[in-house]
Design an enzyme around this catalytic site. Sequence first.
Site, PDB file in Angstrom:
ATOM      1  N   HIS A 118     -44.252  16.129   5.410  1.00  0.00           N
ATOM      2  CA  HIS A 118     -43.910  15.490   6.691  1.00  0.00           C
ATOM      3  C   HIS A 118     -42.400  15.425   6.901  1.00  0.00           C
ATOM      4  O   HIS A 118     -41.704  14.673   6.218  1.00  0.00           O
ATOM      5  CB  HIS A 118     -44.486  14.067   6.699  1.00  0.00           C
ATOM      6  CG  HIS A 118     -44.441  13.391   8.032  1.00  0.00           C
ATOM      7  ND1 HIS A 118     -45.393  12.484   8.425  1.00  0.00           N
ATOM      8  CD2 HIS A 118     -43.564  13.470   9.062  1.00  0.00           C
ATOM      9  CE1 HIS A 118     -45.097  12.037   9.640  1.00  0.00           C
ATOM     10  NE2 HIS A 118     -43.987  12.625  10.040  1.00  0.00           N
TER      11      HIS A 118
ATOM     12  N   ASP B  85     -41.022  11.968   5.793  1.00  0.00           N
ATOM     13  CA  ASP B  85     -40.829  11.716   7.232  1.00  0.00           C
ATOM     14  C   ASP B  85     -39.337  11.785   7.571  1.00  0.00           C
ATOM     15  O   ASP B  85     -38.823  10.981   8.357  1.00  0.00           O
ATOM     16  CB  ASP B  85     -41.444  10.376   7.671  1.00  0.00           C
ATOM     17  CG  ASP B  85     -41.612  10.287   9.192  1.00  0.00           C
ATOM     18  OD1 ASP B  85     -41.354  11.289   9.895  1.00  0.00           O
ATOM     19  OD2 ASP B  85     -41.996   9.207   9.684  1.00  0.00           O
TER      20      ASP B  85
ATOM     21  N   ARG C 227     -36.173  19.453  14.082  1.00  0.00           N
ATOM     22  CA  ARG C 227     -35.483  19.382  15.392  1.00  0.00           C
ATOM     23  C   ARG C 227     -35.162  20.733  16.019  1.00  0.00           C
ATOM     24  O   ARG C 227     -34.419  20.779  16.994  1.00  0.00           O
ATOM     25  CB  ARG C 227     -34.176  18.572  15.273  1.00  0.00           C
ATOM     26  CG  ARG C 227     -34.326  17.196  14.641  1.00  0.00           C
ATOM     27  CD  ARG C 227     -35.259  16.306  15.413  1.00  0.00           C
ATOM     28  NE  ARG C 227     -35.258  14.934  14.882  1.00  0.00           N
ATOM     29  CZ  ARG C 227     -36.305  14.122  14.972  1.00  0.00           C
ATOM     30  NH1 ARG C 227     -37.425  14.524  15.553  1.00  0.00           N
ATOM     31  NH2 ARG C 227     -36.230  12.900  14.485  1.00  0.00           N
TER      32      ARG C 227
HETATM   33 ZN   LIG Z   1     -45.077   9.511  12.832  1.00  0.00          ZN
HETATM   34 ZN   LIG Z   2     -42.823  11.872  11.615  1.00  0.00          ZN
END
Ligand SMILES: [Zn+2]
Ligand SMILES: [Zn+2]
Length: 428
Positions: A59, A303, A63
């Site tokens: 994850h 993330d 961009r």
């Molecule tokens: Zn998310």
């Molecule tokens: Zn995310």
Amino acid sequence: MLLIKNGRVIDPASRSEGALDILIDGEKIVRTGTGLAAEGAEILDATGLIVTPGFIDLHCHLREPGQELSETIESGALAAARGGFTAICPMPNTQPVHDNASVTRSMVDRAKAVAVVRVWPIGAASIGSKGEALAEISAMQDAGIVAISDDGKPVATARLLRQAMDYCGPLGLPVIDHCEDVSLAAGGVMREGPRSIRLGLKGMPAAAESTCVGRDVEVAGLTGGRLHIAHLSARSSLELVRAAKSKGLPVTCEVTPHHFTLTDEDVQYDTRYKMNPPLASREDRDALIAGLADGTVDAIATDHAPHEAALKDVEFDRAPFGVTGFETAIGLGLELVHAGKLSLLRLVELFTTGPARVLGMQRRIAENEPGDLTIFSTEQKWTYRAEESASKSRNSPFDGREFRGGPAATIVAGRIAYQRNGTTDAHR
Ligand SMILES: [Zn+2]
Ligand SMILES: [Zn+2]
């Protein structure tokens, strides 16, 4: 040829651990053993270091296309290599949204040209991630996606989730969901609780996540498809995943380093502490650590969500959600090992075989396997400096943090993608 000598090899697939040399020729491991020698091979001395299968990050956000001032495939991949990752899975909330195979192909081509690690894109579940109609999932899979998700937001409705899981089941693709009941979370910028009241910031309750996890688990039970819960942060969500697993449902989940390290008590009027899901309570954080240790959690995922300074240097309420994460992930994981909360083998599993299994892959150290290895120290002291990051962005709450142990070298398809204390980061 590349010969990695004198390392302590941890291979979660065989649950083995010990001194082993590894010879890579071309892109594959060709021999393992003790006291290996190979004429003409480049030697990488791993004395005192741990050698494992290559770390996989399920994850992240790169961009590109669309927000290249915050990150690019090239800069993100370099930061990932510096964090020990050999493969990374970028989410589809780019501009335009990655919801069709032409975007998949352009990302795969771009990654081949400039990325020092493997880039395995995740496609959108719905067109434009708008939650209305399914995206062209099969064509994206042919072009190289490894999963689908509408990350940034949840799959909008239970009905759409059911369609996505029915469709992806036969394709063998997991559906990854960012679980958030947007009606409960609406307007929130941090976790709802005593701290949000003290700071005067609008909170979102833990139930905003767990009600959506509950919905998703129920839908998974209808379809037989594979469901993966992204960045799980609340104890109540973890309990739902635990119950689903005990019923034999194909439900998996990931936890981020910031959620197993920080709590809402750490939140300040500083946008580096703003992410979604937000930092949770101490009770939640302790439950996540227990879940990492007992196997309820399948993977650690960063993330990694870079934002250029112009976007983050605003009032807390107006800043976008997200923190960077590639370069601090191992160091934060090792904090749990040093504190006696997680075994080193389990930590390695959470970065290697765990995420591989979520994607329906295997990772092990053996002949004919890909020459992807992560080499790290458990002891070397170092300080993370966001300004020295390979990422284009600096939005880390861990700037200035001292670590014990971190990445030493990252090997991708037989090439050294990163080596600490090397002259420069090696590009291919
Ligand atoms: Zn998310
Ligand atoms: Zn995310």
